[in-house]
Design an enzyme around this catalytic site. Structure first.
Site, PDB file in Angstrom:
ATOM      1  N   VAL A   8       0.831  -1.209   0.000  1.00  0.00           N
ATOM      2  CA  VAL A   8       0.000   0.000   0.000  1.00  0.00           C
ATOM      3  C   VAL A   8       0.865   1.258   0.000  1.00  0.00           C
ATOM      4  O   VAL A   8       0.629   2.173  -0.789  1.00  0.00           O
ATOM      5  CB  VAL A   8      -0.972   0.003   1.208  1.00  0.00           C
ATOM      6  N   ASP A   9       1.870   1.330   0.879  1.00  0.00           N
ATOM      7  CA  ASP A   9       2.671   2.550   1.010  1.00  0.00           C
ATOM      8  C   ASP A   9       3.317   2.960  -0.305  1.00  0.00           C
ATOM      9  O   ASP A   9       3.185   4.110  -0.751  1.00  0.00           O
ATOM     10  CB  ASP A   9       3.753   2.383   2.080  1.00  0.00           C
ATOM     11  N   ASN A  10       4.029   2.037  -0.938  1.00  0.00           N
ATOM     12  CA  ASN A  10       4.715   2.401  -2.173  1.00  0.00           C
ATOM     13  C   ASN A  10       3.738   2.655  -3.319  1.00  0.00           C
ATOM     14  O   ASN A  10       3.972   3.507  -4.170  1.00  0.00           O
ATOM     15  CB  ASN A  10       5.754   1.348  -2.566  1.00  0.00           C
ATOM     16  N   THR A  11       2.606   1.982  -3.345  1.00  0.00           N
ATOM     17  CA  THR A  11       1.619   2.194  -4.408  1.00  0.00           C
ATOM     18  C   THR A  11       0.977   3.572  -4.291  1.00  0.00           C
ATOM     19  O   THR A  11       0.852   4.299  -5.278  1.00  0.00           O
ATOM     20  CB  THR A  11       0.532   1.095  -4.379  1.00  0.00           C
ATOM     21  N   SER A  13       2.237   6.201  -2.714  1.00  0.00           N
ATOM     22  CA  SER A  13       3.276   7.197  -2.974  1.00  0.00           C
ATOM     23  C   SER A  13       3.518   7.373  -4.467  1.00  0.00           C
ATOM     24  O   SER A  13       3.714   8.483  -4.950  1.00  0.00           O
ATOM     25  CB  SER A  13       4.583   6.794  -2.297  1.00  0.00           C
TER      26      SER A  13
END
Length: 192
Positions: A8-11, A13
């Site tokens: 979730v975090d990298n997506t 961002s």
């Protein structure tokens, strides 16, 4: 470091907007209302892998109860996605939606506490923001890390300054952020 992270975090961002994560699947959702959050960093490090393992162990010990907790979290996420994706043509609609979001955040935080992923620093932030009638919940794996506090559209800057000052006097670090941005942009010299 995290074991089996959701991505979730990298997506978020990279692509922006918001993401709904369910059963290993990421779905992008677009917010049709402005959301502003106070992000409070507890400055408490945590071990996401150990926290996730703790939830798994609790689930093994109490499978039926934890299944109900997970179902409730899913229902809250689904309702939140519906609220933020629906159109909000005027300030009254936005205020009503924000009230619903506050309730959902409070319910979600209670469920996260049931899972055993809160922390004394998180509880301090929750008590502090509640004094200002603001809804907050932990983010990420919990056990420290950050807490999100909804900053309603009609909230005065004075209140934000007061709650921020009080939280920072406890040793936390605060910043505000608009939710649902565009994601990463790459700019080269001379281009716009």
């Amino acid at each position: 470091m995290h074991g089996r992270p959701s991505g979730v975090d990298n997506t978020v961002s990279t692509y922006g907007n918001m993401i709904k994560f369910k059963s290993g699947s990421l779905t992008r959702i677009k917010s049709n209302m402005p959301l502003k959050m106070l992000i409070t960093n507890t400055k408490v490090g945590r071990n996401s892998k150990a926290l996730v393992a703790g939830v798994s162990e609790r689930t093994l010990r109490h499978p039926h109860a934890m299944a109900s907790v997970f179902d409730a979290v899913d229902s809250i996420s689904t309702e939140l996605a519906t609220i933020i994706q629906s159109s909000a043509p005027d300030d009254i609609s936005v205020t009503e939606k924000e009230s619903k979001i506050e309730e959902l955040m409070e319910m979600n935080q209670g469920l996260l506490q049931c899972m055993g992923v809160s922390h004394p620093s998180i509880e301090t932030i929750l008590r502090t923001t509640l004094k200002y009638k603001l809804a907050s919940k932990l983010t990420g794996a919990g056990g420290g890390g950050c807490v999100l506090t909804l900053l309603p559209t009609l909230l005065s800057a004075t209140v934000v300054d007061k709650v921020t000052a009080e939280l920072e006097s406890c040793g936390f670090h605060c910043l505000t952020a608009a939710i649902g941005g565009e994601g990463v942009h790459v700019c080269f010299a001379g281009s716009s």
